[in-house]
Design an enzyme around this catalytic site. Structure first.
Site, PDB file in Angstrom:
ATOM      1  N   HIS A  60       0.992  -1.446  -0.086  1.00  0.00           N
ATOM      2  CA  HIS A  60      -0.050  -0.051   0.020  1.00  0.00           C
ATOM      3  C   HIS A  60       0.819   1.261  -0.017  1.00  0.00           C
ATOM      4  O   HIS A  60       2.228   1.135   0.084  1.00  0.00           O
ATOM      5  CB  HIS A  60      -0.849   0.035   1.413  1.00  0.00           C
ATOM      6  CG  HIS A  60      -0.420  -0.002   2.812  1.00  0.00           C
ATOM      7  ND1 HIS A  60       0.505  -1.094   2.995  1.00  0.00           N
ATOM      8  CD2 HIS A  60      -0.229   1.026   3.668  1.00  0.00           C
ATOM      9  CE1 HIS A  60       0.812  -0.470   4.135  1.00  0.00           C
ATOM     10  NE2 HIS A  60       0.218   0.600   4.593  1.00  0.00           N
ATOM     11  N   ASP A  64       6.025   4.176   4.915  1.00  0.00           N
ATOM     12  CA  ASP A  64       6.900   3.252   5.441  1.00  0.00           C
ATOM     13  C   ASP A  64       6.931   1.971   4.759  1.00  0.00           C
ATOM     14  O   ASP A  64       7.566   0.948   5.253  1.00  0.00           O
ATOM     15  CB  ASP A  64       6.575   2.887   7.035  1.00  0.00           C
ATOM     16  CG  ASP A  64       5.103   2.559   7.317  1.00  0.00           C
ATOM     17  OD1 ASP A  64       4.159   2.917   6.598  1.00  0.00           O
ATOM     18  OD2 ASP A  64       5.057   1.808   8.308  1.00  0.00           O
ATOM     19  N   ASP A 210      -0.483  -3.865   6.029  1.00  0.00           N
ATOM     20  CA  ASP A 210      -0.969  -3.794   7.395  1.00  0.00           C
ATOM     21  C   ASP A 210      -2.668  -3.798   7.173  1.00  0.00           C
ATOM     22  O   ASP A 210      -3.275  -3.625   6.092  1.00  0.00           O
ATOM     23  CB  ASP A 210      -0.994  -2.136   7.584  1.00  0.00           C
ATOM     24  CG  ASP A 210       0.533  -1.866   7.765  1.00  0.00           C
ATOM     25  OD1 ASP A 210       1.108  -2.535   7.461  1.00  0.00           O
ATOM     26  OD2 ASP A 210       0.751  -0.414   7.993  1.00  0.00           O
TER      27      ASP A 210
END
Length: 301
Positions: A60, A64, A210
């Site tokens: 995504h 990070d 995530d």
């Protein structure tokens, strides 16, 4: 199947930790999964040959997980790369990377292909004779996919003793490994099963980061050899996990147990915690085979 953790901490790089990036070696291919800041430094530190990386999978567009990509692409150019590079990631990644290259007057002397993803259903994004890769739709604050990497073991293993007893020429070995029967000079047909052993079980690796706790991914990752599942928070901060659309160690372990995976690797830890061993302790109250990712850690399965 070898997994090298280049970085596995959430949010920001620090002097002692790096954001998410992994290198998966499977069937003699290297796949880079996510590319946070510092990825190319970590690759150098672990003496990984850059030209072996031909496919990059981005989960995504949070920094990070991909801010190291344009730097890596530029370094490939400076090293006179000639191999094609394929980048898989959410729609928008092509625009972001090309804008940076144009603004800096940079270019690539190699072919750079973007495979932009939009589907909210699992789909195959790469397949060759040895490996198949499909997306794992995740629930996060922006469009996010995990990736399931699975071996394709189509060739059987030769029973050399049986083959030599029948004086079968080496020129037939590939036919035998591919499942073919053999006809001897006297017309006798030797069944393939008499000349081979079954292929090794197909290994699989599921990368999930995530995401909120989401049981809808279970049918996709079920029975995987290894599941990497983010565990940003401990259970004491479960309210923060829900607010930020992340998972806890307990939730990661619950998914692992319900999906009947063989091994759970946890990572994407919040840097608020000083000791990651606590994540393992919490997870093992639910699921036994827990491994902790950490920068530079290598796993072989």
């Amino acid at each position: 199947m070898k997994l090298t953790i280049l970085g596995c901490y959430a949010a920001t790089p620090r002097t002692i930790t790096n954001p998410t990036s992994q290198l998966l070696e499977i069937k003699n291919q290297m796949f880079l999964i996510d590319c946070g800041e510092g990825t190319q430094v970590q690759l150098r530190k672990h003496k990984i040959k850059f030209d072996r990386i031909n496919r990059v999978f981005i989960s995504h567009l949070h920094g990070d997980h991909f801010y190291g990509l344009v730097g890596l692409i530029s370094t490939f150019m400076l090293l006179n790369r000639v191999n094609d590079l394929h980048v898989y990631g959410p729609k928008g990644i092509k625009e972001i990377i090309l804008l940076q290259l144009r603004a800096s007057g940079s270019f690539t002397g190699y072919n750079l292909y973007f495979h932009e993803l939009e589907s909210k259903e699992s789909e195959v994004v790469f397949e060759d004779d040895n490996v198949i890769v499909k997306t794992i739709p995740l629930k996060h604050r922006v469009y996010t996919n995990g990736y399931l990497f699975k071996e394709k073991n189509t060739q059987r293993k030769l029973d050399i003793v049986a083959i030599e007893e029948l004086n079968i020429d080496k020129c037939y070995y590939q036919k035998i490994k591919s499942g073919g029967n053999i006809t001897l000079d006297d017309g006798t047909i030797i069944a393939n099963e008499e000349l081979t052993f079954p292929p090794n079980p197909e290994k699989s690796y599921a990368f999930c980061s995530d995401t909120l706790y989401d049981e809808s991914i279970i049918p996709i990752i079920e029975n995987s050899d290894v599941l990497y599942h983010e565990s940003t928070f401990l259970e004491s901060e479960a309210h923060l996990a829900e607010k930020t659309m992340h998972s806890t160690a307990i939730q990661a372990a619950t998914i692992a147990k319900k999906a009947n995976v063989k091994n759970l690797v946890m990572g994407h830890y919040s840097t608020r915690y000083g000791n990651i061993e606590i994540f393992k302790e919490e997870a093992q109250t639910i699921f036994d085979n827990v491994l902790l990712a950490d920068d530079g850690r290598e796993f072989e399965f």
